[in-house]
Design a protein around this motif. Structure first.
Motif, short mmCIF file in Angstrom:
data_model
loop_
_atom_site.label_atom_id
_atom_site.label_comp_id
_atom_site.label_asym_id
_atom_site.label_seq_id
_atom_site.Cartn_x
_atom_site.Cartn_y
_atom_site.Cartn_z
N VAL A 15 0.84 -1.20 0.00
CA VAL A 15 0.00 0.00 0.00
C VAL A 15 0.87 1.25 0.00
O VAL A 15 2.04 1.19 0.39
CB VAL A 15 -0.95 0.04 1.22
CG1 VAL A 15 -1.84 -1.18 1.27
CG2 VAL A 15 -0.16 0.15 2.53
N ARG A 17 1.60 4.68 1.75
CA ARG A 17 1.34 5.21 3.09
C ARG A 17 2.17 6.46 3.32
O ARG A 17 3.32 6.52 2.90
CB ARG A 17 1.68 4.14 4.14
CG ARG A 17 1.27 4.52 5.57
CD ARG A 17 1.61 3.40 6.53
NE ARG A 17 1.10 3.73 7.87
CZ ARG A 17 0.25 3.00 8.55
NH1 ARG A 17 -0.23 1.89 8.04
NH2 ARG A 17 -0.15 3.37 9.76
N LEU A 79 -9.62 -6.73 2.65
CA LEU A 79 -8.48 -6.22 3.41
C LEU A 79 -8.88 -4.95 4.16
O LEU A 79 -9.42 -4.01 3.59
CB LEU A 79 -7.32 -5.92 2.46
CG LEU A 79 -6.07 -5.32 3.11
CD1 LEU A 79 -5.39 -6.34 4.00
CD2 LEU A 79 -5.11 -4.80 2.05
N ASP A 80 -8.59 -4.93 5.47
CA ASP A 80 -8.85 -3.75 6.29
C ASP A 80 -7.58 -2.90 6.33
O ASP A 80 -6.71 -3.08 7.17
CB ASP A 80 -9.26 -4.18 7.70
CG ASP A 80 -9.68 -2.99 8.57
OD1 ASP A 80 -9.58 -1.85 8.08
OD2 ASP A 80 -10.10 -3.22 9.71
N ARG A 81 -7.48 -1.96 5.39
CA ARG A 81 -6.26 -1.16 5.27
C ARG A 81 -6.01 -0.30 6.51
O ARG A 81 -4.87 -0.04 6.89
CB ARG A 81 -6.35 -0.27 4.03
CG ARG A 81 -6.31 -1.06 2.73
CD ARG A 81 -6.54 -0.17 1.51
NE ARG A 81 -6.49 -0.97 0.29
CZ ARG A 81 -5.39 -1.15 -0.44
NH1 ARG A 81 -4.26 -0.56 -0.06
NH2 ARG A 81 -5.40 -1.89 -1.52
N ASN A 82 -7.09 0.15 7.16
CA ASN A 82 -6.92 1.00 8.34
C ASN A 82 -6.30 0.25 9.51
O ASN A 82 -5.78 0.86 10.44
CB ASN A 82 -8.27 1.59 8.76
CG ASN A 82 -8.80 2.59 7.75
OD1 ASN A 82 -8.02 3.26 7.08
ND2 ASN A 82 -10.11 2.68 7.61
N LEU A 84 -3.81 -1.91 9.22
CA LEU A 84 -2.40 -2.21 8.99
C LEU A 84 -1.53 -1.32 9.88
O LEU A 84 -1.73 -0.11 9.94
CB LEU A 84 -2.04 -1.97 7.52
CG LEU A 84 -2.68 -2.94 6.51
CD1 LEU A 84 -2.48 -2.43 5.09
CD2 LEU A 84 -2.11 -4.34 6.67
#
Length: 551
Positions: A15, A17, A79-82, A84
């Motif tokens: 991702v 970031r 996918l729960d990106r928050n 990560l």
């Protein structure tokens, strides 16, 4: 997919970031095989980076590799990106980590860590792969002068961006010339008349030429949501005014020669309150206030040259309009102002004291130092560079739908152009391939467009430069910004690679001679003058990337 080909990796996601330094980087999150569980983050990062570097172009290799037990998922299985986690510092090792060795490498690593927002810097790390750019490179050079006593040319950092190689270049410079320290910026007496900086002198002259002009206003509108502690807000603004002498400066002329006087610290920042809660046309009334404020000139001799309006839109929403004259502030200063205003308001609203450390010097001290420092051999060297670089330039003639007016009117409009994420990634990839910054690549493209439109292959593009090459002035509010005239050569139908190289050389040379004020450059080069266009340059590229605006 390429990560999952590695023996250590079972699952992976990559991702974009944002780092603590404010830039975005690719971050890889990997679910590792059991045999990788005893490896430390730095070793894993080095192994995975080496694996990907042999299979992918550089721009696709992540900046950090974060091992996790499992990919976090939302209730519907996505996918729960928050969820990560933020990368640990060791995950940012772009090569197998090896601690810096010796005083120069250690000092250099500390400087990079501070500016890039990465705590652990290894001797094999690459400045630009860690998020560095030319403005940060200027700050690296400034800090190196104080830390190890070397005046590092920017071209050296671009030529040797890996820490161990750059340290070797610095040691070579030290062995040839020994440590050299720039003269310190010292406080000057307030009992004597205070001088204007070169930039202030320029704007003061223009103010006399166009009395009542509002062309150099710096407007700011802040929408404040929630309950506002009016007393703490006013106290915060008053403290800002007291803290920065630039904001309290006025410009008084004696027999046509200006000097600076500073209003007393207790002067207070003037704020006008407006209550629009009962107005059905509150937003229209707010817009009228903005326009009226923008049309109201400052009196440079009386001041203050900063003022505000606090507009109450509802019980839980205010709009704060702040206007400054450019002669006491600039784009970088706006970042300093907002950061300090936020810190002061939080402290005062909580019943605490002023949390900001005292300033060692003030803008008038810098102005006095600048006039002393930029003289003699140093002045002659910079003057000779610009005389040679800009001699014989011609006016840019673009095809337009109407004739240029006999005198500049400054009437203007804006046309928004969006460079999307995919094109941005490609531009960054191209920059890394050719050893340029993103700014240099965009400037080369802009020059190519201008050349095609005008039919000219000798172009001058103006670039605002933050001009904050000294560590002591980074936290000051004041008018430091300068304009660099970059002359780009597009003769001979250069390839993209050759044009990027020419642009890089021109940009670095200009940055290394950026101390000479633009108006002095004009006087040295003496181009043909006319009221219908700006001397030396008619187009600009303003690149705003400072954390607090320029290259």
């Amino acid at each position: 997919a390429k990560l999952c080909e590695h023996a250590f990796v079972r699952e992976a996601v990559v991702v974009a970031r944002q780092s603590r330094a404010g830039d975005k980087h690719l971050i890889a999150y990997v679910v590792c095989a059991p045999e990788a569980s005893e490896d430390d983050g730095g070793g894993l990062a080095g192994a995975l980076r080496a694996h990907l570097s042999s299979r992918l172009p550089d721009y696709m290799v992540p900046a950090a590799f974060v091992p996790i037990a499992a990919l976090p998922l939302t209730p519907n299985g996505k996918l729960d990106r928050n969820a990560l986690p933020a990368p640990a510092d060791q995950a940012y090792a772009l090569a197998a980590y090896e601690a810096p060795q010796g005083a120069v490498e250690t000092a250099l690593a500390q400087i990079w860590a501070e500016l890039l927002g990465v705590e652990r810097i290894g001797r094999h790390d690459h400045f630009f792969e860690l998020g560095g750019h030319s403005l940060l490179a200027v700050q690296v050079s400034s800090r190196l002068s104080q830390a190890v006593g070397v005046d590092l040319p920017l071209s050296t950092l671009f030529a040797t961006p890996v820490l161990i190689d750059l340290a070797s270049s610095i040691l070579e410079l030290l062995s040839r010339s020994g440590p050299q320290q720039l003269p310190a910026i010292a406080a000057v007496s307030r009992l004597e008349p205070l001088v204007l900086s070169f930039a202030q002198q320029r704007l003061w002259f223009l103010a006399q030429l166009n009395e009542g002009s509002t062309n150099y206003h710096i407007p700011l509108a802040l929408r404040l949501r929630g309950a506002l502690d009016r007393s703490a807000w006013q106290r915060s603004l008053d403290r800002l005014l007291a803290r920065h002498e630039a904001l309290r400066s006025v410009f008084v002329a004696t027999q046509g020669k200006p000097h600076v006087e500073v209003l007393p610290p207790e002067a207070g920042l003037p704020i006008v309150d407006h209550d629009l809660r009962q107005r059905s046309d509150a937003e229209a009334a707010l817009l009228d206030l903005c326009h009226e404020e923008g049309r109201t000139p400052f009196d440079l001799a009386r001041g203050p040259l900063i003022r505000g309006h606090l507009v109450r839109m509802s019980d839980e929403e205010h709009v704060f309009l702040l206007t400054q004259h450019h002669i006491v502030s600039d784009g970088w200063s706006m970042g300093v102002l907002l950061r300090e205003l936020s810190q002061l308001y939080r402290a005062f609203a909580a019943g605490q004291d002023d949390p900001l450390p005292a300033l060692a010097i003030q803008y008038p001290d810098y102005a006095a130092w600048q006039r002393q420092w930029l003289s003699g051999e140093r002045l002659q060297k910079q003057a000779q560079y610009w005389r040679s670089a800009l001699s014989g330039t011609t006016r840019l003639v673009l095809p337009t739908d109407r004739a240029r007016p006999a005198q500049q009117s400054f009437a203007a409009a804006t046309v928004p152009i969006i460079i999307d994420a995919d094109l941005t990634r490609e531009l960054k990839r191209l920059s890394l391939q050719h050893g340029t910054t993103l700014f240099m690549t965009v400037q080369a493209a802009w020059a190519a467009v201008l050349s095609r439109l005008s039919g000219q292959d000798d172009l001058v593009i103006g670039v605002p430069s933050a001009n904050r090459g000294r560590r002591e002035i980074e936290e000051l509010i004041g008018f430091f910004v300068n304009t660099l005239a970059l002359r780009l050569d597009l003769s001979g139908e250069p390839s993209v690679s050759e044009l990027l190289e020419r642009t890089r050389r021109t940009t670095l040379a200009a940055q290394e001679h950026q101390d000479l004020p633009f108006e002095q450059v004009v006087e040295i080069v003496q181009p043909p003058r006319a009221l219908d266009h700006t001397p030396l340059l008619q187009v600009m590229l303003a690149w705003e990337n400072n954390a607090a605006g320029s290259l």
